[in-house]
Design a protein around this motif. Structure first.
Motif, PDB file in Angstrom:
ATOM      1  N   LYS A 151       0.827  -1.209   0.000  1.00  0.00           N
ATOM      2  CA  LYS A 151       0.000   0.000   0.000  1.00  0.00           C
ATOM      3  C   LYS A 151       0.860   1.257   0.000  1.00  0.00           C
ATOM      4  N   LEU A 152       1.925   1.254   0.815  1.00  0.00           N
ATOM      5  CA  LEU A 152       2.825   2.407   0.859  1.00  0.00           C
ATOM      6  C   LEU A 152       3.667   2.491  -0.411  1.00  0.00           C
ATOM      7  N   ILE A 153       4.121   1.331  -0.893  1.00  0.00           N
ATOM      8  CA  ILE A 153       4.976   1.306  -2.085  1.00  0.00           C
ATOM      9  C   ILE A 153       4.261   1.955  -3.265  1.00  0.00           C
ATOM     10  N   VAL A 154       3.003   1.556  -3.484  1.00  0.00           N
ATOM     11  CA  VAL A 154       2.239   2.082  -4.624  1.00  0.00           C
ATOM     12  C   VAL A 154       1.476   3.328  -4.170  1.00  0.00           C
ATOM     13  N   SER A 155       2.226   4.357  -3.827  1.00  0.00           N
ATOM     14  CA  SER A 155       1.626   5.616  -3.388  1.00  0.00           C
ATOM     15  C   SER A 155       2.592   6.751  -3.665  1.00  0.00           C
ATOM     16  N   GLU A 156       2.126   7.980  -3.452  1.00  0.00           N
ATOM     17  CA  GLU A 156       2.994   9.139  -3.662  1.00  0.00           C
ATOM     18  C   GLU A 156       4.123   9.197  -2.647  1.00  0.00           C
ATOM     19  N   GLU A 157       3.962   8.504  -1.517  1.00  0.00           N
ATOM     20  CA  GLU A 157       5.024   8.452  -0.512  1.00  0.00           C
ATOM     21  C   GLU A 157       5.979   7.292  -0.757  1.00  0.00           C
ATOM     22  N   GLY A 158       5.644   6.445  -1.735  1.00  0.00           N
ATOM     23  CA  GLY A 158       6.505   5.320  -2.087  1.00  0.00           C
ATOM     24  C   GLY A 158       7.185   5.583  -3.409  1.00  0.00           C
ATOM     25  N   TYR A 159       6.713   4.878  -4.464  1.00  0.00           N
ATOM     26  CA  TYR A 159       7.279   5.094  -5.794  1.00  0.00           C
ATOM     27  C   TYR A 159       7.122   6.550  -6.244  1.00  0.00           C
ATOM     28  N   GLY A 160       6.095   7.220  -5.720  1.00  0.00           N
ATOM     29  CA  GLY A 160       5.848   8.595  -6.127  1.00  0.00           C
ATOM     30  C   GLY A 160       6.981   9.547  -5.795  1.00  0.00           C
ATOM     31  N   LYS A 161       7.786   9.219  -4.793  1.00  0.00           N
ATOM     32  CA  LYS A 161       8.927  10.076  -4.419  1.00  0.00           C
ATOM     33  C   LYS A 161      10.107   9.940  -5.376  1.00  0.00           C
ATOM     34  N   ASN A 162      10.147   8.831  -6.097  1.00  0.00           N
ATOM     35  CA  ASN A 162      11.275   8.596  -7.007  1.00  0.00           C
ATOM     36  C   ASN A 162      11.244   9.549  -8.188  1.00  0.00           C
ATOM     37  N   ASP A 163      12.423   9.880  -8.693  1.00  0.00           N
ATOM     38  CA  ASP A 163      12.487  10.613  -9.955  1.00  0.00           C
ATOM     39  C   ASP A 163      11.884   9.758 -11.059  1.00  0.00           C
ATOM     40  N   TYR A 164      11.158  10.394 -11.953  1.00  0.00           N
ATOM     41  CA  TYR A 164      10.646   9.697 -13.130  1.00  0.00           C
ATOM     42  C   TYR A 164      11.730   9.682 -14.190  1.00  0.00           C
ATOM     43  N   ILE A 165      12.076   8.482 -14.653  1.00  0.00           N
ATOM     44  CA  ILE A 165      13.129   8.338 -15.666  1.00  0.00           C
ATOM     45  C   ILE A 165      12.521   8.624 -17.027  1.00  0.00           C
ATOM     46  N   GLU A 166      13.005   9.664 -17.653  1.00  0.00           N
ATOM     47  CA  GLU A 166      12.491  10.036 -18.968  1.00  0.00           C
ATOM     48  C   GLU A 166      13.143   9.158 -20.035  1.00  0.00           C
ATOM     49  N   THR A 167      12.336   8.353 -20.700  1.00  0.00           N
ATOM     50  CA  THR A 167      12.844   7.439 -21.726  1.00  0.00           C
ATOM     51  C   THR A 167      12.207   7.760 -23.070  1.00  0.00           C
ATOM     52  N   LYS A 168      12.879   7.342 -24.147  1.00  0.00           N
ATOM     53  CA  LYS A 168      12.449   7.701 -25.498  1.00  0.00           C
ATOM     54  C   LYS A 168      11.995   6.518 -26.333  1.00  0.00           C
ATOM     55  N   ARG A 169      12.367   5.302 -25.928  1.00  0.00           N
ATOM     56  CA  ARG A 169      12.170   4.168 -26.824  1.00  0.00           C
ATOM     57  C   ARG A 169      11.203   3.138 -26.253  1.00  0.00           C
ATOM     58  N   SER A 170      10.787   2.220 -27.114  1.00  0.00           N
ATOM     59  CA  SER A 170       9.755   1.253 -26.711  1.00  0.00           C
ATOM     60  C   SER A 170      10.288   0.146 -25.819  1.00  0.00           C
ATOM     61  N   LEU A 171      11.572  -0.197 -25.981  1.00  0.00           N
ATOM     62  CA  LEU A 171      12.181  -1.228 -25.146  1.00  0.00           C
ATOM     63  C   LEU A 171      13.214  -0.574 -24.244  1.00  0.00           C
ATOM     64  N   VAL A 172      12.941  -0.568 -22.948  1.00  0.00           N
ATOM     65  CA  VAL A 172      13.865   0.023 -21.977  1.00  0.00           C
ATOM     66  C   VAL A 172      14.515  -1.114 -21.203  1.00  0.00           C
ATOM     67  N   VAL A 173      15.790  -1.340 -21.472  1.00  0.00           N
ATOM     68  CA  VAL A 173      16.536  -2.424 -20.836  1.00  0.00           C
ATOM     69  C   VAL A 173      17.128  -1.913 -19.522  1.00  0.00           C
ATOM     70  N   ILE A 174      16.724  -2.529 -18.433  1.00  0.00           N
ATOM     71  CA  ILE A 174      17.216  -2.147 -17.108  1.00  0.00           C
ATOM     72  C   ILE A 174      18.294  -3.144 -16.705  1.00  0.00           C
ATOM     73  N   THR A 175      19.525  -2.667 -16.600  1.00  0.00           N
ATOM     74  CA  THR A 175      20.638  -3.546 -16.250  1.00  0.00           C
ATOM     75  C   THR A 175      21.466  -2.912 -15.149  1.00  0.00           C
ATOM     76  N   ALA A 176      22.428  -3.653 -14.618  1.00  0.00           N
ATOM     77  CA  ALA A 176      23.203  -3.182 -13.468  1.00  0.00           C
ATOM     78  C   ALA A 176      24.552  -3.888 -13.421  1.00  0.00           C
ATOM     79  N   PRO A 177      25.500  -3.327 -12.683  1.00  0.00           N
ATOM     80  CA  PRO A 177      26.809  -3.976 -12.556  1.00  0.00           C
ATOM     81  C   PRO A 177      26.766  -5.311 -11.814  1.00  0.00           C
ATOM     82  N   GLY A 178      25.746  -5.498 -10.962  1.00  0.00           N
ATOM     83  CA  GLY A 178      25.681  -6.735 -10.196  1.00  0.00           C
ATOM     84  C   GLY A 178      24.342  -6.889  -9.502  1.00  0.00           C
TER      85      GLY A 178
END
Length: 494
Positions: A151-178
Motif C-alpha cells: 500500500k505504501l509502495i504504490v503511493s505518492e510516498e513510495g514510488y511517487g517520491k522517485n524521480d521519473y526516468i524520462e525514456t524515449k524508446r519502446s524497449l527500456v533495458v534495465i541492467t546493473a553492474p551486479g
C-alpha cells in the motif's frame, strides 16, 4: 571432448521475436529487467556449448533502434565500495565502463539511476562525476517496509517520491553492474509513474537461468545453483504456474517468494496483475534452442565441478565460508558426480606426485591431455601451455620452443634487475618470448598459430594459480580450476 549442444542463431531469432511480442502485448512500451551479464556471459557459454558469450548483446543489436539502456547502481554499493569480483573494479566504475561498452557498439544509453539514495557522500560524488560527463542521472529513494508494504509502495510516498526516468524508446533495458542493485524496483517505479501519466507500459524479466522449461534436476539448472551458492538461490517448481496452468516449470526461490508482493503492486498500479506466475514474467527462450541434451548435460556437470573448486579456493582466500563449501558439495552430489568427472584433476595430481612439485594438466578439445611441471625456469602453468601448443602443432617434444639461452636472460631480468623473488616465468611472459622468437624460429611461429585452438580447453592445477597465469588462461578461453592451496606457506599472495 567439446560438442555443440545449442543453436545460437535460432536463439537470437526466437529471443528477439519473443521480446517484440511482449512489447506489443503491453501497448508498445516494455521495461525489461536484464538479469545476469549482458557482456561476456561465459557461464551460459560453458553450460550451453554453442551459446556465444555475447548472445544477449547480439540479440539487442537486432532491436537497437527500439532499445534504450538504463543502468542501475545502488548508492549503498557505491558507499561500501562494492567490487565486481570478476573484473576487480567497483560498481560505480563498472557503470561507466558499461556506458562506454554499450555506446561503443551503437546502443543508446539513456541514463543512470542511483537507487537507495539518501545523499550518501560517495553517491553524490559519483552523481556529480556522471553529470560532468554529460550523463543524465535519476535518484530513487528507500521505501519503509519494502517490499512487503504494498500500500505504501504504490503511493505518492513510495514510488511517487522517485524521480521519473524520462525514456524515449519502446524497449527500456534495465541492467546493473551486479545483483542487489534494484533493477526490479526501478521497473515497477516506472510503471507507477507511467500509469499516472496515462502511458501504457509493461514489465518483463530476462533471466537465462534457471531455464524454466527444463526439469528441476537437469544439470543445467543444477549448475545455476552451483554458480549462485553464495547468494543462497535455490531452484524450485513454480507453484503459481502449476496452479494456474497445471504445468510444471522451474524458477528460483527469490522470484517465487516475492511474487505475491509483486502481484499486489501490479494490482495497485494497473488494478489487476498481468501475470499469473513468476514464470509468466520471463521471456527466456534458451530452453527451446538446445539441440543436443547429452552435450549440454556433460558441459553443465563439468561446470558444477568447476564451481566446487572455485568455492574451495574462495574459502582458502577468506572469501567464502564452510556453508558455501558444504552447499557446493551437496550440489555436486545431486548431480551424481565427483571431482573425477573432471579428467584434468587426476592427471594434474598424478603429475605433481611424479615430479614432487606443482603441476598443471590441460585437456584439449579432442580429448588429449597434456601436462606441465614446475622447473627452475618455468612455472607449471607456463610449462603446460607450451606443451599444449607443441601437441596442437605436431611439434616434436624434443624441440625447445624457447631454449635456455632465451629464458635465462628473462629470469635474470625478473630477479636481478627488477628485484623479483620468483625467477620462474609466468604464462604471459612465455607468450611474449614466444612471439619475439616466432620471427626467427619456425617452430615458435607454428606454436603461436595454435593459440586459438585452446579456446574451450579444460585445465587443472595442483596449487592456486598466480593472478597473471589465471588471467591469461581466461583470456585464451581455457577453463582453469585449481586445488585450494598455495605453493608457498606465505600469508600474502599477490
Amino acid at each position: 571432448m567439446f560438442k555443440v549442444g545449442f543453436d545460437n542463431d535460432k536463439y537470437l531469432q526466437m529471443q528477439s521475436e519473443h521480446i517484440l511480442e511482449r512489447i506489443h502485448s503491453f501497448g508498445g512500451k516494455l521495461y525489461l529487467e536484464f538479469g545476469g551479464k549482458l557482456f561476456d556471459d561465459y557461464h551460459a557459454s560453458r553450460v550451453l556449448p554453442g551459446f556465444a558469450p555475447d548472445s544477449k548483446i547480439r540479440m539487442l543489436m537486432k532491436m537497437k533502434d527500439q532499445a534504450e539502456i538504463v543502468i542501475v547502481v545502488s548508492a549503498v554499493a557505491i558507499e561500501q565500495n562494492k567490487m565486481r569480483a570478476d573484473l576487480g573494479i567497483t560498481y560505480d566504475a563498472d557503470a561507466i565502463r558499461l556506458i562506454d561498452a554499450f555506446t561503443g557498439i551503437g546502443l543508446y544509453v539513456g541514463s543512470v539511476v542511483i537507487t537507495q539514495y539518501t545523499a550518501q557522500p560517495a553517491a553524490d560524488a559519483f552523481i556529480k562525476r556522471l553529470e560532468n560527463l554529460g550523463v543524465r542521472v535519476f535518484r530513487h529513494y528507500p521505501i519503509p517496509g519494502y517490499p512487503t508494504n504494498a500500500k505504501l509502495i504504490v503511493s505518492e510516498e513510495g514510488y511517487g517520491k522517485n524521480d521519473y526516468i524520462e525514456t524515449k524508446r519502446s524497449l527500456v533495458v534495465i541492467t546493473a553492474p551486479g545483483p542487489g542493485s534494484g533493477k526490479m524496483a526501478t521497473c515497477l517505479s516506472q510503471l507507477y509513474h507511467d500509469s499516472k501519466r496515462g502511458i501504457k507500459s509493461g514489465y518483463a524479466k530476462f533471466e537465462t537461468f534457471p531455464i524454466w522449461n527444463l526439469p528441476l534436476t537437469h544439470p543445467v539448472n543444477i549448475a545455476y545453483e552451483a554458480a549462485t551458492a553464495d547468494l543462497n538461490d535455490v531452484n524450485m517448481i513454480d507453484p503459481f504456474h502449476l496452479e494456474a496452468y497445471g504445468k510444471t516449470t522451474v524458477n528460483y526461490n527469490r522470484d517465487v517468494e516475492i511474487f505475491p508482493v509483486l502481484r499486489l503492486i501490479f494490482e495497485g498500479i494497473y488494478g489487476t496483475c498481468p501475470y499469473k506466475s513468476p514464470t509468466d514474467m520471463g521471456v527466456n527462450m534458451a530452453g527451446y534452442c538446445i539441440t543436443d541434451d547429452e552435450a549440454v548435460c556433460e558441459a553443465a556437470k563439468m561446470e558444477i565441478v568447476r564451481r566446487y573448486y572455485d568455492t574451495l579456493c574462495k574459502k582458502c582466500r577468506g572469501l567464502a565460508d564452510e556453508g558455501e563449501v558444504y552447499k557446493s558439495e551437496l550440489i555436486m552430489n545431486r548431480a551424481g558426480i565427483t571431482t573425477d568427472y573432471r579428467r584434468t584433476v587426476r592427471a594434474a595430481i598424478d603429475r605433481a606426485e611424479e615430479t614432487d612439485g606443482p603441476a598443471v594438466a590441460i585437456e584439449l578439445a579432442d580429448g588429449r591431455i597434456v601436462t606441465g611441471k614446475t622447473t627452475t625456469l618455468l612455472g607449471a602453468s607456463a610449462a603446460a601451455l607450451l606443451n599444449a601448443l607443441k601437441v596442437l602443432g605436431g611439434i616434436n617434444d624434443e624441440i625447445h620452443l624457447l631454449p635456455p639461452a632465451v629464458l635465462e636472460p628473462l629470469c635474470h631480468l625478473k630477479t636481478e634487475v627488477l628485484g623479483g623473488h620468483n625467477p620462474r616465468l609466468h604464462a604471459d611472459e612465455i607468450l611474449i618470448a614466444l612471439t619475439l622468437s616466432a620471427a626467427t624460429n619456425p617452430a615458435a611461429d607454428l606454436a603461436m598459430k595454435q593459440l586459438p585452438k585452446l579456446r574451450g580447453a579444460e585445465a587443472h592445477g595442483t596449487v592456486i594459480a598466480a593472478a597473471v597465469d589465471a588471467a591469461l588462461y581466461r583470456k585464451l578461453g581455457i577453463n582453469l580450476t585449481t586445488e585450494p592451496k598455495y605453493q608457498t606457506k606465505k600469508l600474502f599472495h599477490a
